[in-house]
Enzyme design. Structure first.
Site, PDB file in Angstrom:
ATOM      1  N   ASN A  49     -10.288 -12.155  -2.891  1.00 41.33           N
ATOM      2  CA  ASN A  49     -10.377 -11.967  -1.434  1.00 41.33           C
ATOM      3  C   ASN A  49     -11.829 -11.896  -0.984  1.00 41.33           C
ATOM      4  OD1 ASN A  49      -7.714 -11.592   0.110  1.00 41.33           O
ATOM      5  ND2 ASN A  49      -7.361 -10.447  -1.794  1.00 41.33           N
TER       6      ASN A  49
ATOM      7  N   HIS B 245      -3.883  -4.957   2.312  1.00 38.35           N
ATOM      8  CA  HIS B 245      -2.856  -4.327   1.479  1.00 38.35           C
ATOM      9  C   HIS B 245      -1.727  -5.334   1.262  1.00 38.35           C
ATOM     10  CE1 HIS B 245      -0.588  -1.093  -0.311  1.00 38.35           C
ATOM     11  NE2 HIS B 245       0.461  -1.485   0.395  1.00 38.35           N
TER      12      HIS B 245
ATOM     13  N   ASN C 233      -9.145  -2.892   5.502  1.00 38.69           N
ATOM     14  CA  ASN C 233      -8.535  -2.988   4.168  1.00 38.69           C
ATOM     15  C   ASN C 233      -7.465  -4.061   4.202  1.00 38.69           C
ATOM     16  OD1 ASN C 233      -7.784  -2.224   1.461  1.00 38.69           O
ATOM     17  ND2 ASN C 233      -6.020  -1.124   2.317  1.00 38.69           N
TER      18      ASN C 233
ATOM     19  N   MET D 252      -9.644  -0.261  -5.555  1.00 43.63           N
ATOM     20  CA  MET D 252      -8.503   0.522  -6.017  1.00 43.63           C
ATOM     21  C   MET D 252      -8.807   2.010  -6.191  1.00 43.63           C
ATOM     22  SD  MET D 252      -6.337  -1.874  -5.864  1.00 43.63           S
ATOM     23  CE  MET D 252      -4.818  -1.357  -6.666  1.00 43.63           C
TER      24      MET D 252
ATOM     25  N   GLY E  53     -11.868 -10.081  -7.324  1.00 49.25           N
ATOM     26  CA  GLY E  53     -12.636 -10.357  -6.117  1.00 49.25           C
ATOM     27  C   GLY E  53     -12.283 -11.673  -5.431  1.00 49.25           C
TER      28      GLY E  53
ATOM     29  N   ILE F  56      -9.006   5.699  -4.117  1.00 50.21           N
ATOM     30  CA  ILE F  56      -8.693   6.377  -2.861  1.00 50.21           C
ATOM     31  C   ILE F  56      -9.968   7.009  -2.326  1.00 50.21           C
ATOM     32  CG2 ILE F  56      -7.451   8.360  -1.895  1.00 50.21           C
ATOM     33  CD1 ILE F  56      -5.102   7.594  -3.683  1.00 50.21           C
ATOM     34  N   LEU F  57     -10.227   6.815  -1.049  1.00 51.81           N
ATOM     35  CA  LEU F  57     -11.433   7.373  -0.423  1.00 51.81           C
ATOM     36  C   LEU F  57     -11.072   8.658   0.318  1.00 51.81           C
ATOM     37  CD1 LEU F  57     -12.814   3.981   0.917  1.00 51.81           C
ATOM     38  CD2 LEU F  57     -13.783   5.337  -0.964  1.00 51.81           C
TER      39      LEU F  57
HETATM   40  C1  GAR Z   1      -5.061  -8.066  -3.660  1.00 51.30           C
HETATM   41  O1  GAR Z   1      -3.740  -8.519  -3.802  1.00 51.30           O
HETATM   42  C2  GAR Z   1      -5.121  -6.918  -2.675  1.00 51.30           C
HETATM   43  O2  GAR Z   1      -4.230  -7.038  -1.607  1.00 51.30           O
HETATM   44  C3  GAR Z   1      -4.732  -5.765  -3.555  1.00 51.30           C
HETATM   45  O3  GAR Z   1      -5.405  -6.010  -4.765  1.00 51.30           O
HETATM   46  C4  GAR Z   1      -5.556  -7.416  -4.954  1.00 51.30           C
HETATM   47  C5  GAR Z   1      -7.009  -7.717  -5.242  1.00 51.30           C
HETATM   48  O4  GAR Z   1      -7.198  -9.043  -5.632  1.00 51.30           O
HETATM   49  N1  GAR Z   1      -5.113  -4.524  -2.968  1.00 51.30           N
HETATM   50  C6  GAR Z   1      -4.465  -3.382  -3.143  1.00 51.30           C
HETATM   51  O5  GAR Z   1      -3.469  -3.287  -3.832  1.00 51.30           O
HETATM   52  C7  GAR Z   1      -5.054  -2.196  -2.429  1.00 51.30           C
HETATM   53  N2  GAR Z   1      -4.263  -1.021  -2.614  1.00 51.30           N
HETATM   54  P1  GAR Z   1      -8.652  -9.685  -5.569  1.00 51.30           P
HETATM   55  O6  GAR Z   1      -9.588  -8.761  -6.345  1.00 51.30           O
HETATM   56  O7  GAR Z   1      -8.491 -11.003  -6.281  1.00 51.30           O
HETATM   57  O8  GAR Z   1      -9.034  -9.842  -4.139  1.00 51.30           O
END
Ligand code: GAR
Length: 195
Positions: free
Chosen positions: A14, A109, A107, A90, A12, A92-93
């Site tokens: 982000n 990515h 989102n 993570m 979490g 898929i919706l």
């Molecule tokens: C982030 O790097 C995000 O971009 C990626 O997961 C990580 C989550 O980190 N998202 C994906 O790969 C989506 N398909 P966080 O939980 O520390 O924010």
């Protein structure tokens, strides 16, 4: 004031940056953090900010995505978000779920879309001998990692970079990009952010 729900699956980081950004004259505030993993570290981080944080474990639902999403939707309808931010979520919706929030769901990515939809983006950028990589914030549509691009941040790929080096370099930019895009989006501004 716009109400923001944030969906996570893991640490979490982000989500924390989004939450920290929503203060002062920011046009939005966090109202709910949801995780498909009840043990996600991000849930306790959200609680430490005083934000309602709920785990909806996807595993008991097995292959029944619709039932899992109904459980998510129940929490969301109660929290009444104007905007949903997927932040390392993570799962898929389904198209049905996405349709209900289309135009209101973002989102992040970890690639320069349209390159490298899906998983293992850093390894794939390295395997392709790319010289740059980055991250994208986009509106969520029914197609995986598709939908209108709202912002991108680029990083160089350096000689001898490992997957971990690259992931860490991209994550620093994710933490700048997502709050910047969310602030604009909350003010109904969809102009492209390039960092
Ligand atoms: C982030 O790097 C995000 O971009 C990626 O997961 C990580 C989550 O980190 N998202 C994906 O790969 C989506 N398909 P966080 O939980 O520390 O924010």
């Amino acid at each position: 004031m716009k109400r923001v729900a944030i969906l996570i699956s893991g640490s979490g980081s982000n989500m924390v940056k989004l939450v920290e950004s929503m203060t002062g004259d920011h046009p939005a505030r966090p109202v709910l953090v949801l995780s498909n993993d009840p043990d996600a570290a991000g849930l306790d981080k959200a609680r430490s900010f005083g934000i309602p944080a709920v785990g909806v474990d996807h595993r008991p639902f097995g292959k029944d995505r619709a039932a899992f999403e109904k459980a998510l939707q129940d929490h969301l309808l109660e929290a009444k978000p104007d905007i949903i931010c997927l932040a390392g979520f993570m799962r898929i919706l389904t198209a049905d779920f996405v349709r209900q929030w289309q135009g209101r769901m973002l989102n992040i990515h970890p690639s320069l879309l349209p390159k490298y939809r899906g998983l293992n983006t850093h390894a794939r950028a390295l395997a392709s001998a790319d010289t740059e990589h980055g991250c994208t914030v986009h509106e969520v549509t029914a197609e995986l990692d598709d939908g209108p691009i709202l912002g991108q941040a680029r990083v160089p790929i350096l000689p001898n970079d490992t997957e971990q080096d690259l992931a860490a370099r991209v994550l620093v930019q994710e933490h700048r990009l997502y709050p910047t895009v969310l602030r604009r989006f909350s003010a109904q501004d969809r102009t492209l952010v390039l960092l």
